[in-house]
Write an enzyme that holds these catalytic residues in place. Structure first.
Site, short mmCIF file in Angstrom:
data_model
loop_
_atom_site.label_atom_id
_atom_site.label_comp_id
_atom_site.label_asym_id
_atom_site.label_seq_id
_atom_site.Cartn_x
_atom_site.Cartn_y
_atom_site.Cartn_z
N HIS A 150 0.70 -1.13 -0.05
CA HIS A 150 -0.13 0.10 -0.03
C HIS A 150 0.75 1.40 -0.17
O HIS A 150 0.69 2.59 0.40
CB HIS A 150 -0.87 -0.07 1.26
CG HIS A 150 -2.11 -1.09 0.95
ND1 HIS A 150 -3.22 -0.77 0.21
CD2 HIS A 150 -2.16 -2.30 1.72
CE1 HIS A 150 -3.90 -1.84 0.39
NE2 HIS A 150 -3.29 -2.91 1.24
N ASP A 166 2.48 2.05 -3.06
CA ASP A 166 2.82 2.39 -4.43
C ASP A 166 2.03 3.86 -4.70
O ASP A 166 2.51 4.88 -5.20
CB ASP A 166 2.57 1.46 -5.30
CG ASP A 166 1.17 0.87 -4.97
OD1 ASP A 166 0.41 1.28 -4.15
OD2 ASP A 166 0.66 0.18 -5.95
N ALA A 175 -4.70 -15.59 -5.81
CA ALA A 175 -3.85 -15.71 -4.54
C ALA A 175 -2.89 -14.39 -4.45
O ALA A 175 -2.04 -14.44 -3.56
CB ALA A 175 -3.01 -16.90 -4.77
N GLY A 176 -3.29 -13.55 -5.27
CA GLY A 176 -2.64 -12.10 -4.97
C GLY A 176 -1.18 -12.17 -5.65
O GLY A 176 -0.18 -11.52 -5.25
N LEU A 177 -1.13 -13.00 -6.63
CA LEU A 177 0.39 -12.95 -7.44
C LEU A 177 0.12 -12.27 -8.81
O LEU A 177 0.99 -12.46 -9.63
CB LEU A 177 0.68 -14.58 -7.65
CG LEU A 177 0.80 -15.44 -6.52
CD1 LEU A 177 1.24 -16.73 -6.71
CD2 LEU A 177 1.92 -14.88 -5.70
N SER A 232 -2.15 -12.39 -11.30
CA SER A 232 -2.24 -13.14 -12.84
C SER A 232 -2.59 -12.14 -13.93
O SER A 232 -2.10 -12.14 -15.06
CB SER A 232 -3.13 -14.34 -12.84
OG SER A 232 -4.29 -13.84 -12.26
N SER A 233 -3.33 -11.10 -13.76
CA SER A 233 -3.82 -10.09 -14.49
C SER A 233 -2.64 -9.27 -15.10
O SER A 233 -2.40 -9.25 -16.41
CB SER A 233 -4.85 -9.04 -14.05
OG SER A 233 -4.41 -8.24 -12.96
N GLU A 235 -5.68 -1.82 -17.01
CA GLU A 235 -6.45 -2.02 -15.73
C GLU A 235 -7.44 -0.71 -15.57
O GLU A 235 -8.51 -0.80 -15.10
CB GLU A 235 -5.50 -2.12 -14.64
CG GLU A 235 -4.48 -3.13 -14.89
CD GLU A 235 -5.17 -4.53 -14.02
OE1 GLU A 235 -6.41 -4.51 -13.46
OE2 GLU A 235 -4.50 -5.63 -13.95
N ASP A 294 2.69 -4.27 -9.99
CA ASP A 294 2.35 -5.54 -10.47
C ASP A 294 3.03 -5.55 -11.92
O ASP A 294 3.85 -6.54 -12.13
CB ASP A 294 1.04 -6.01 -10.46
CG ASP A 294 0.44 -5.87 -9.14
OD1 ASP A 294 1.29 -5.72 -8.14
OD2 ASP A 294 -0.84 -6.20 -8.90
#
Length: 381
Positions: free
Chosen positions: A35, A37, A122-124, A126-127, A160, A172
């Protein structure tokens, strides 16, 4: 990895009759710096050995034909703004095409088949892996790699914002594009300067424990926390909390709500923790890294209030077992803890975490061992 590649190639040939070029981009972890960024601070991500992979080939048409293996869906769309597909996964790819075009880059019709082993939810991220994979590929196929890497990350971020309704920061996509094996990256979210730091913990492993819990939230807690931070920065006469100090925050404590105070307190502390972890990694001091991870969890749970009972439980289990470092990873309210675990404790910790979590919550968490790896790339045959 090999079987995913073979599956993609087989389906591509069946659907489109020829061969294309293979590209991949990685999911990411963020070791510390949560939090921060959107507050102009530092984040500390790394790309991981879980990827989205795509085979892509120009088709000489003005339309894109794409098949998602994981969702088992085929979609076609044109390249004009009004051609936006309704399927949410396809909007990521459409958005990348449009954002490249808006910047004066070229995108023509292409065929694509893609799959991934980045765990969803899972918060990794992927998007971001999906966006970076396609942005990198379209830069290579249609623009002779003239779009620089930072612009590719921004293209993903704008996708996004403009096509998927998520007002995310740049971390990300940055991690997905810039990832380098054996290194974490400190990104200054204000200046966009970045630096690689060695991450080769020979005696430790990174383990994600995915609670498989996602709490449905009535409002957008992400935007609410962002607004808290912006209010405090404004009150301090600053653009973001990046330049705020605890002294300055304490001086205005009586002028702001308790909620805004605790949100800002976390962000200011987190900036210091990231810098401390950088120094620790340069010194090969993984114990300090772990200590700072626990401090971050405490702050995310108590001050920023984005944890949940299940994640706090997993963090407590890690602490009791003597795990070096553990914290909630990502936006919060479910998802994973990221754990820095001594190799000789690894199996015992996982067994204990899975058993105890299952006893308490009635389902087992998923375990992902992750290795810091390369980001977006072309896969040479």
């Amino acid at each position: 990895m090999e079987s995913m590649k073979e599956k993609i190639q087989k389906i591509f040939e069946e659907r489109f009759g020829e061969k294309g070029t293979l590209y991949a981009s990685a999911g990411r972890i963020n070791l510390i710096g949560e939090h921060t960024d959107y507050n102009g601070g530092f984040v500390f991500p790394g790309a991981i050995d879980k990827v989205i992979m795509a085979e892509i080939r120009p088709n000489g048409m003005e339309k894109v034909r794409v098949f998602s293996i994981d969702i088992n869906e085929y979609v076609e769309f044109g390249l004009k703004e009004e051609d936006a597909p309704s399927e949410s996964w396809a909007r990521y790819i459409f958005g990348i095409c449009r954002e490249i075009q808006k910047r004066g880059g070229e995108v023509k019709g292409f065929d694509a088949v893609f799959a991934g082993n980045v765990p969803l939810g899972a918060g990794l991220s992927s998007s971001a892996a999906l966006e970076s994979c396609f942005a990198f590929a379209l830069n290579d196929l249609f623009n002779n790699n003239t779009i620089d890497k930072f612009e590719l990350a921004k293209i993903g971020q704008s996708t996004e914002h403009n096509y998927c309704g998520v007002n995310c920061g740049i971390m990300d996509q940055f991690a997905s594009v810039f990832g380098r094996k054996g290194n974490l990256m400190r990104l200054d979210c204000r200046s966009m300067e970045y630096e690689y730091f060695p991450f080769n913990p020979e005696d430790y492993e990174l383990v994600l424990v995915d609670s498989r819990v996602k709490h449905e939230l009535k409002d957008s807690p992400y935007n609410k926390r962002r607004e808290s931070c912006e209010r405090v920065a404004k009150r301090l006469g600053l653009e973001t909390l990046r330049d705020a100090t605890m002294e300055a925050l304490d001086a205005i404590k009586s002028d702001i709500t308790a909620e805004d105070y605790f949100r800002a307190k976390f962000v200011i502390g987190e900036k210091e923790r990231v810098l401390a972890v950088c120094d620790a990694l340069n010194a090969g001091d993984y114990e300090t890294v772990g200590k700072k991870m626990y401090e971050t969890h405490e702050g995310l749970s108590k001050d920023y209030e984005v944890s949940c009972e299940e994640l706090d439980f997993l963090n407590d289990v890690a602490k009791e077992m003597g795990v070096t470092g553990s914290r909630i990873m990502g936006g919060g309210f479910g998802g994973c803890t990221i754990n820095l675990v001594k190799k000789d404790l690894h199996d015992k910790f996982i067994k204990e975490a899975v058993t105890r979590f299952n006893e308490k919550y009635g389902h087992e968490p998923m375990i992902y061992d992750v290795v810091i790896s390369d980001g977006a790339r072309k896969i040479e045959e």
